[in-house]
Write an enzyme that holds these catalytic residues in place. Structure first.
Site, PDB file in Angstrom:
ATOM      1  N   ARG A  33       0.840  -1.201   0.000  1.00  0.00           N
ATOM      2  CA  ARG A  33       0.000   0.000   0.000  1.00  0.00           C
ATOM      3  C   ARG A  33       0.870   1.244   0.000  1.00  0.00           C
ATOM      4  O   ARG A  33       1.762   1.400   0.816  1.00  0.00           O
ATOM      5  CB  ARG A  33      -0.909   0.016   1.232  1.00  0.00           C
ATOM      6  CG  ARG A  33      -1.668   1.342   1.452  1.00  0.00           C
ATOM      7  CD  ARG A  33      -2.812   1.497   0.469  1.00  0.00           C
ATOM      8  NE  ARG A  33      -3.433   2.796   0.509  1.00  0.00           N
ATOM      9  CZ  ARG A  33      -4.518   3.108   1.226  1.00  0.00           C
ATOM     10  NH1 ARG A  33      -5.062   2.209   2.004  1.00  0.00           N
ATOM     11  NH2 ARG A  33      -5.039   4.303   1.160  1.00  0.00           N
ATOM     12  N   ARG A  83      -5.545   1.055  -4.826  1.00  0.00           N
ATOM     13  CA  ARG A  83      -4.696   0.558  -3.749  1.00  0.00           C
ATOM     14  C   ARG A  83      -4.694  -0.957  -3.700  1.00  0.00           C
ATOM     15  O   ARG A  83      -5.660  -1.591  -4.103  1.00  0.00           O
ATOM     16  CB  ARG A  83      -5.140   1.126  -2.411  1.00  0.00           C
ATOM     17  CG  ARG A  83      -6.569   0.711  -2.087  1.00  0.00           C
ATOM     18  CD  ARG A  83      -7.234   1.597  -1.099  1.00  0.00           C
ATOM     19  NE  ARG A  83      -7.488   2.883  -1.714  1.00  0.00           N
ATOM     20  CZ  ARG A  83      -8.176   3.850  -1.155  1.00  0.00           C
ATOM     21  NH1 ARG A  83      -8.678   3.695   0.031  1.00  0.00           N
ATOM     22  NH2 ARG A  83      -8.366   4.985  -1.763  1.00  0.00           N
ATOM     23  N   ASP A 103      -6.607  -1.672   1.751  1.00  0.00           N
ATOM     24  CA  ASP A 103      -7.083  -0.594   2.619  1.00  0.00           C
ATOM     25  C   ASP A 103      -7.741  -1.263   3.819  1.00  0.00           C
ATOM     26  O   ASP A 103      -8.647  -2.087   3.652  1.00  0.00           O
ATOM     27  CB  ASP A 103      -8.096   0.276   1.863  1.00  0.00           C
ATOM     28  CG  ASP A 103      -8.531   1.484   2.656  1.00  0.00           C
ATOM     29  OD1 ASP A 103      -7.726   2.007   3.454  1.00  0.00           O
ATOM     30  OD2 ASP A 103      -9.679   1.926   2.475  1.00  0.00           O
ATOM     31  N   ASP A 131      -9.609  -0.371   7.408  1.00  0.00           N
ATOM     32  CA  ASP A 131     -10.230   0.688   8.203  1.00  0.00           C
ATOM     33  C   ASP A 131     -10.940   0.104   9.408  1.00  0.00           C
ATOM     34  O   ASP A 131     -11.638  -0.910   9.288  1.00  0.00           O
ATOM     35  CB  ASP A 131     -11.274   1.447   7.367  1.00  0.00           C
ATOM     36  CG  ASP A 131     -10.663   2.236   6.233  1.00  0.00           C
ATOM     37  OD1 ASP A 131      -9.618   2.887   6.460  1.00  0.00           O
ATOM     38  OD2 ASP A 131     -11.223   2.212   5.127  1.00  0.00           O
TER      39      ASP A 131
END
Length: 166
Positions: free
Chosen positions: A84, A93, A96, A98
């Site tokens: 990344r 990307r 990711d 989160d």
């Protein structure tokens, strides 16, 4: 409940996004982040429209002894280990990661906003979250995952479809 969203639309050194997700989840376990439930993988168009290949998305419910900030730092290391790079907001990307929710904590710290902003506006987050935690409630609105999903534009909901491996 701790929920983490996974996303990506570029291949990493280990392969296409589904393989990258599997590799990342293996790294979770080695880092003291244990997956309790894992959603199916979903595919949705890149945003803004035409900005890249389709995205793959998933969500997991985890347990960990890491505090929220330490968990976020760990996730950033996992992202980096999977290639990344952060060149542009919302750009393509490899991975990711989160934190969608960390035990209902609400904070707007500089490097960690909880719950994750825009969660209730994104079918690609809500579909996998609703699959593994349909009764999860957004810590600010109190809305359940399945209610937030049902409130979205039907076209957006339909555009986020289950990934069927060939």
């Amino acid at each position: 409940m701790i929920l983490i969203a996974l996303g990506g639309n570029l291949s990493s050194a280990v392969g296409a996004p589904p393989a990258t997700f599997q590799s990342a989840l293996s790294a979770f376990d080695r880092g003291g982040v244990h997956v309790v439930k894992r959603a199916s993988i979903y595919v949705s168009p890149a945003w803004p429209s035409g900005s890249g290949p389709d995205y793959f998305n998933c969500a997991v419910q985890v347990t960990t002894k890491l505090a929220p900030g330490a968990l976020m730092q760990f996730l950033l290391k996992v992202e980096a280990a999977h290639g990344r790079t952060r060149r542009e907001p919302w750009g393509p990307r490899t991975l990711d990661l989160d934190i969608v929710d960390y035990q209902g904590l609400v904070t707007d710290a500089e490097h960690l906003a909880l719950p994750h902003p825009w969660t209730e506006e994104r079918a690609f987050v809500l579909k996998p979250v609703a699959e593994i935690a349909p009764d999860w409630r957004h810590p600010i609105s109190g809305q359940r995952a399945c209610e937030a999903l049902a409130a979205l534009d039907p076209a957006e909901i339909g555009a986020c479809r289950p990934f069927i491996q060939a």
